[in-house]
Design a protein around this motif. Structure first.
Motif, PDB file in Angstrom:
ATOM      1  N   LYS A  85       0.828  -1.204   0.000  1.00  0.00           N
ATOM      2  CA  LYS A  85       0.000   0.000   0.000  1.00  0.00           C
ATOM      3  C   LYS A  85       0.866   1.259   0.000  1.00  0.00           C
ATOM      4  O   LYS A  85       1.509   1.569   0.995  1.00  0.00           O
ATOM      5  CB  LYS A  85      -0.939  -0.023   1.214  1.00  0.00           C
ATOM      6  CG  LYS A  85      -1.976  -1.125   1.105  1.00  0.00           C
ATOM      7  CD  LYS A  85      -3.321  -0.718   1.649  1.00  0.00           C
ATOM      8  CE  LYS A  85      -4.387  -1.772   1.369  1.00  0.00           C
ATOM      9  NZ  LYS A  85      -3.922  -3.161   1.372  1.00  0.00           N
ATOM     10  N   THR A  86       0.858   1.932  -1.126  1.00  0.00           N
ATOM     11  CA  THR A  86       1.613   3.177  -1.233  1.00  0.00           C
ATOM     12  C   THR A  86       0.750   4.304  -0.685  1.00  0.00           C
ATOM     13  O   THR A  86      -0.355   4.522  -1.170  1.00  0.00           O
ATOM     14  CB  THR A  86       1.981   3.465  -2.702  1.00  0.00           C
ATOM     15  OG1 THR A  86       2.651   2.326  -3.222  1.00  0.00           O
ATOM     16  CG2 THR A  86       2.894   4.680  -2.797  1.00  0.00           C
ATOM     17  N   GLN A  87       1.215   4.990   0.326  1.00  0.00           N
ATOM     18  CA  GLN A  87       0.468   6.083   0.930  1.00  0.00           C
ATOM     19  C   GLN A  87       0.617   7.343   0.085  1.00  0.00           C
ATOM     20  O   GLN A  87       1.735   7.806  -0.121  1.00  0.00           O
ATOM     21  CB  GLN A  87       0.967   6.360   2.344  1.00  0.00           C
ATOM     22  CG  GLN A  87       0.433   5.380   3.371  1.00  0.00           C
ATOM     23  CD  GLN A  87      -1.026   5.630   3.733  1.00  0.00           C
ATOM     24  OE1 GLN A  87      -1.805   6.134   2.930  1.00  0.00           O
ATOM     25  NE2 GLN A  87      -1.399   5.280   4.952  1.00  0.00           N
ATOM     26  N   ARG A  88      -0.512   7.854  -0.389  1.00  0.00           N
ATOM     27  CA  ARG A  88      -0.475   9.121  -1.120  1.00  0.00           C
ATOM     28  C   ARG A  88      -1.181  10.185  -0.293  1.00  0.00           C
ATOM     29  O   ARG A  88      -2.203   9.881   0.325  1.00  0.00           O
ATOM     30  CB  ARG A  88      -1.169   8.972  -2.476  1.00  0.00           C
ATOM     31  CG  ARG A  88      -0.205   8.501  -3.576  1.00  0.00           C
ATOM     32  CD  ARG A  88      -0.950   8.200  -4.851  1.00  0.00           C
ATOM     33  NE  ARG A  88      -2.069   7.281  -4.584  1.00  0.00           N
ATOM     34  CZ  ARG A  88      -2.865   6.806  -5.534  1.00  0.00           C
ATOM     35  NH1 ARG A  88      -2.687   7.183  -6.778  1.00  0.00           N
ATOM     36  NH2 ARG A  88      -3.850   5.983  -5.239  1.00  0.00           N
ATOM     37  N   PRO A  89      -0.667  11.389  -0.292  1.00  0.00           N
ATOM     38  CA  PRO A  89      -1.331  12.435   0.483  1.00  0.00           C
ATOM     39  C   PRO A  89      -2.645  12.809  -0.196  1.00  0.00           C
ATOM     40  O   PRO A  89      -2.754  12.724  -1.421  1.00  0.00           O
ATOM     41  CB  PRO A  89      -0.352  13.607   0.430  1.00  0.00           C
ATOM     42  CG  PRO A  89       0.453  13.379  -0.798  1.00  0.00           C
ATOM     43  CD  PRO A  89       0.531  11.885  -0.981  1.00  0.00           C
ATOM     44  N   PRO A  90      -3.674  13.181   0.575  1.00  0.00           N
ATOM     45  CA  PRO A  90      -4.921  13.613  -0.050  1.00  0.00           C
ATOM     46  C   PRO A  90      -4.683  14.872  -0.875  1.00  0.00           C
ATOM     47  O   PRO A  90      -3.845  15.697  -0.525  1.00  0.00           O
ATOM     48  CB  PRO A  90      -5.843  13.909   1.132  1.00  0.00           C
ATOM     49  CG  PRO A  90      -4.940  14.131   2.288  1.00  0.00           C
ATOM     50  CD  PRO A  90      -3.723  13.300   2.042  1.00  0.00           C
ATOM     51  N   SER A 131      -1.715  19.776  -3.294  1.00  0.00           N
ATOM     52  CA  SER A 131      -1.581  19.330  -1.908  1.00  0.00           C
ATOM     53  C   SER A 131      -2.314  20.343  -1.023  1.00  0.00           C
ATOM     54  O   SER A 131      -2.589  21.474  -1.457  1.00  0.00           O
ATOM     55  CB  SER A 131      -0.105  19.277  -1.516  1.00  0.00           C
ATOM     56  OG  SER A 131       0.417  20.593  -1.456  1.00  0.00           O
TER      57      SER A 131
END
Ligand code: TYC
Length: 102
Positions: free
Chosen positions: A17-22, A73
């Motif tokens: 699971k690659t965490q991407r910023p909202p 971002s």
């Protein structure tokens, strides 16, 4: 289970699971008073759009009521909204700009 083999020996793969910023959409809202050229200028100045792109987005807002200007971002979106709101206020135009989580 974070294994390559399940209960019955069935091969499974768990996606890393690659965490991407909202990300946040910056929206421009229509009103009856802000001059079209002023909106075009804002889009060129704060969003780095070409004159043609800026004009197109301005017209979309004018016709549809609002449009997404860009997706950024949280911090960048917040800064753009503040820049637009401050510039509009300083020129005494009621232009509204907001952000919304994607
Ligand atoms: N509706 C405005 C006018 O007719 C133009 C306008 C476009 C205003 C986009 C705001 O976000 C806006 N002068």
């Amino acid at each position: 289970k974070d294994d390559a083999e399940g209960e019955a020996g069935v091969a499974l793969k768990t996606k890393p699971k690659t965490q991407r910023p909202p990300m946040y959409k910056v929206l421009l809202l229509n009103d009856d008073y802000t001059p079209m050229e002023f909106v075009v200028h804002i889009l060129e100045r704060f969003f780095g759009l070409s004159h043609a792109q800026a004009f197109e987005i301005m017209l979309t807002v004018h016709k549809k009521g609002l449009a997404v200007v860009g997706v950024f971002s949280f911090e960048v979106a917040e800064t753009k909204v503040a820049q637009v709101m401050d510039f509009a206020r300083r020129h005494q135009h009621p232009l509204q700009c907001t952000m919304e989580k994607e």
